[in-house]
Design an enzyme around this catalytic site. Sequence first.
Site, PDB file in Angstrom:
ATOM      1  N   GLU A 110       1.024  -1.245  -0.008  1.00  0.00           N
ATOM      2  CA  GLU A 110      -0.027  -0.154  -0.011  1.00  0.00           C
ATOM      3  C   GLU A 110       0.728   1.208  -0.015  1.00  0.00           C
ATOM      4  O   GLU A 110       1.898   1.156   0.738  1.00  0.00           O
ATOM      5  CB  GLU A 110      -0.799   0.098   1.370  1.00  0.00           C
ATOM      6  CG  GLU A 110      -1.990  -0.840   1.343  1.00  0.00           C
ATOM      7  CD  GLU A 110      -1.865  -2.365   1.916  1.00  0.00           C
ATOM      8  OE1 GLU A 110      -0.693  -2.265   2.796  1.00  0.00           O
ATOM      9  OE2 GLU A 110      -2.530  -3.203   1.697  1.00  0.00           O
ATOM     10  N   TYR A 122       8.383   2.285  -7.564  1.00  0.00           N
ATOM     11  CA  TYR A 122       7.547   0.870  -7.553  1.00  0.00           C
ATOM     12  C   TYR A 122       7.264   0.631  -8.945  1.00  0.00           C
ATOM     13  O   TYR A 122       7.183  -0.673  -9.550  1.00  0.00           O
ATOM     14  CB  TYR A 122       6.107   0.811  -6.747  1.00  0.00           C
ATOM     15  CG  TYR A 122       6.384   1.315  -5.350  1.00  0.00           C
ATOM     16  CD1 TYR A 122       7.647   0.687  -4.775  1.00  0.00           C
ATOM     17  CD2 TYR A 122       5.498   1.751  -4.559  1.00  0.00           C
ATOM     18  CE1 TYR A 122       7.879   0.729  -3.469  1.00  0.00           C
ATOM     19  CE2 TYR A 122       5.866   1.971  -3.208  1.00  0.00           C
ATOM     20  CZ  TYR A 122       7.025   1.362  -2.632  1.00  0.00           C
ATOM     21  OH  TYR A 122       7.213   1.655  -1.054  1.00  0.00           O
TER      22      TYR A 122
HETATM   23  C1  LIG Z   1      10.549   6.451  -1.633  1.00  0.00           C
HETATM   24  C2  LIG Z   1      11.891   6.267  -0.975  1.00  0.00           C
HETATM   25  C3  LIG Z   1      12.066   5.020  -0.284  1.00  0.00           C
HETATM   26  C4  LIG Z   1      12.934   6.311  -2.251  1.00  0.00           C
HETATM   27  O1  LIG Z   1      14.037   6.284  -1.982  1.00  0.00           O
HETATM   28  P1  LIG Z   1      15.301   6.654  -2.872  1.00  0.00           P
HETATM   29  O2  LIG Z   1      16.580   6.086  -2.377  1.00  0.00           O
HETATM   30  O3  LIG Z   1      15.227   8.091  -2.630  1.00  0.00           O
HETATM   31  O4  LIG Z   1      14.913   6.169  -4.320  1.00  0.00           O
HETATM   32  P2  LIG Z   1      15.854   5.994  -5.476  1.00  0.00           P
HETATM   33  O5  LIG Z   1      17.042   6.898  -5.271  1.00  0.00           O
HETATM   34  O6  LIG Z   1      16.214   4.445  -5.755  1.00  0.00           O
HETATM   35  O7  LIG Z   1      14.959   6.371  -6.605  1.00  0.00           O
HETATM   36  C5  LIG Z   1      14.487   5.463  -7.478  1.00  0.00           C
HETATM   37  C6  LIG Z   1      13.465   5.975  -8.268  1.00  0.00           C
HETATM   38  O8  LIG Z   1      12.206   6.626  -7.660  1.00  0.00           O
HETATM   39  C7  LIG Z   1      11.672   7.651  -8.180  1.00  0.00           C
HETATM   40  N1  LIG Z   1      11.834   8.812  -7.090  1.00  0.00           N
HETATM   41  C8  LIG Z   1      12.450   8.753  -6.052  1.00  0.00           C
HETATM   42  N2  LIG Z   1      12.325   9.901  -5.364  1.00  0.00           N
HETATM   43  C9  LIG Z   1      11.813  10.559  -6.105  1.00  0.00           C
HETATM   44  C10 LIG Z   1      11.415  11.796  -5.951  1.00  0.00           C
HETATM   45  N3  LIG Z   1      11.368  12.488  -4.829  1.00  0.00           N
HETATM   46  N4  LIG Z   1      10.379  12.554  -6.980  1.00  0.00           N
HETATM   47  C11 LIG Z   1      10.166  11.703  -8.207  1.00  0.00           C
HETATM   48  N5  LIG Z   1      10.663  10.618  -8.240  1.00  0.00           N
HETATM   49  C12 LIG Z   1      11.364  10.073  -7.304  1.00  0.00           C
HETATM   50  C13 LIG Z   1      12.648   8.073  -9.416  1.00  0.00           C
HETATM   51  O9  LIG Z   1      11.945   7.390 -10.389  1.00  0.00           O
HETATM   52  C14 LIG Z   1      13.809   7.428  -9.192  1.00  0.00           C
HETATM   53  O10 LIG Z   1      14.804   7.029 -10.328  1.00  0.00           O
HETATM   54  P3  LIG Z   1      15.504   8.302 -10.690  1.00  0.00           P
HETATM   55  O11 LIG Z   1      16.593   8.685  -9.522  1.00  0.00           O
HETATM   56  O12 LIG Z   1      16.395   7.196 -11.450  1.00  0.00           O
HETATM   57  O13 LIG Z   1      14.764   9.222 -11.343  1.00  0.00           O
HETATM   58  C15 LIG Z   1      12.160   7.565  -0.185  1.00  0.00           C
HETATM   59  O14 LIG Z   1      11.845   8.560  -0.818  1.00  0.00           O
HETATM   60  C16 LIG Z   1      11.566   7.536   1.222  1.00  0.00           C
HETATM   61  O15 LIG Z   1      12.408   7.054   2.044  1.00  0.00           O
HETATM   62  N6  LIG Z   1      10.396   8.224   1.493  1.00  0.00           N
HETATM   63  C17 LIG Z   1       9.718   8.288   2.574  1.00  0.00           C
HETATM   64  C18 LIG Z   1       9.356   6.983   3.174  1.00  0.00           C
HETATM   65  C19 LIG Z   1       8.415   6.442   1.775  1.00  0.00           C
HETATM   66  O16 LIG Z   1       7.655   6.997   1.387  1.00  0.00           O
HETATM   67  N7  LIG Z   1       8.442   5.097   2.006  1.00  0.00           N
HETATM   68  C20 LIG Z   1       7.535   4.204   1.187  1.00  0.00           C
HETATM   69  C21 LIG Z   1       6.332   4.147   1.787  1.00  0.00           C
HETATM   70  S1  LIG Z   1       5.119   3.128   0.777  1.00  0.00           S
END
Ligand SMILES: CC(C)(COP(=O)(O)OP(=O)(O)OC[C@H]1O[C@@H](n2cnc3c(N)ncnc32)[C@H](O)[C@@H]1OP(=O)(O)O)[C@@H](O)C(=O)NCCC(=O)NCCS
Length: 170
Positions: A110, A122
């Site tokens: 979710e 995702y």
């Molecule tokens: C979601 C989360 C885990 C992503 O972690 P991350 O290490 O920043 O992700 P990545 O660097 O591996 O990014 C992978 C892809 O995700 C997408 N992405 C990640 N952050 C993004 C942002 N702020 N805006 C848009 N796209 C984003 C992009 O497609 C990215 O690929 P790219 O860098 O080649 O464009 C992080 O933002 C987080 O911890 N968020 C808060 C907690 C959360 O929301 N968890 C998920 C609950 S369902």
Amino acid sequence: MALIARVTVGPMALADVTAVHEIEQLSFSVPWPAHAFEQELRGNRLARYLVARAGGTVVGFAGTWLMVDDSHITTFGVHPEWRRQGIGRQLLLGIAELSIAIGARRMTLEVRETNEAAQRLYQSFGFEIVGRRPRYYTDDGEDALVMTTPELTDPVMGDRIAAERARLEA
Ligand SMILES: CC(C)(COP(=O)(O)OP(=O)(O)OC[C@H]1O[C@@H](n2cnc3c(N)ncnc32)[C@H](O)[C@@H]1OP(=O)(O)O)[C@@H](O)C(=O)NCCC(=O)NCCS
């Protein structure tokens, strides 16, 4: 996107819980308490948790429950100072490979409908929106979107996971 080669992903240990909980608090409006992670590690035989480490520091984590043949991702976060460096992608790859290893047919989760960052990540792994849970989040009543992958044995998913692994190791 530049991936940091020194980040490694491996099983979460009880000693990691304090650091994981700090990231959880920085990542979610209703964080799990630290003891919830401890209980998961000690007592939930259906649960698997991973951490990402940069040097000795925990910079991210992810967890899943094997529910029948569904790997249900329960929590997933990267420290705000380490985001947009491929660590979330690396953790999701770890969960995907673990899910295959423990015999899951699909991954599901979710996600808040406004959480575009997570949804994009995702979607890049093949997850699709298959449903909605109205007012799922208790703090503000936001809806959750339900996302799931195609069958993990589907060659398209196999190719995608292999490509992610190859990209990581290139
Ligand atoms: C979601 C989360 C885990 C992503 O972690 P991350 O290490 O920043 O992700 P990545 O660097 O591996 O990014 C992978 C892809 O995700 C997408 N992405 C990640 N952050 C993004 C942002 N702020 N805006 C848009 N796209 C984003 C992009 O497609 C990215 O690929 P790219 O860098 O080649 O464009 C992080 O933002 C987080 O911890 N968020 C808060 C907690 C959360 O929301 N968890 C998920 C609950 S369902």
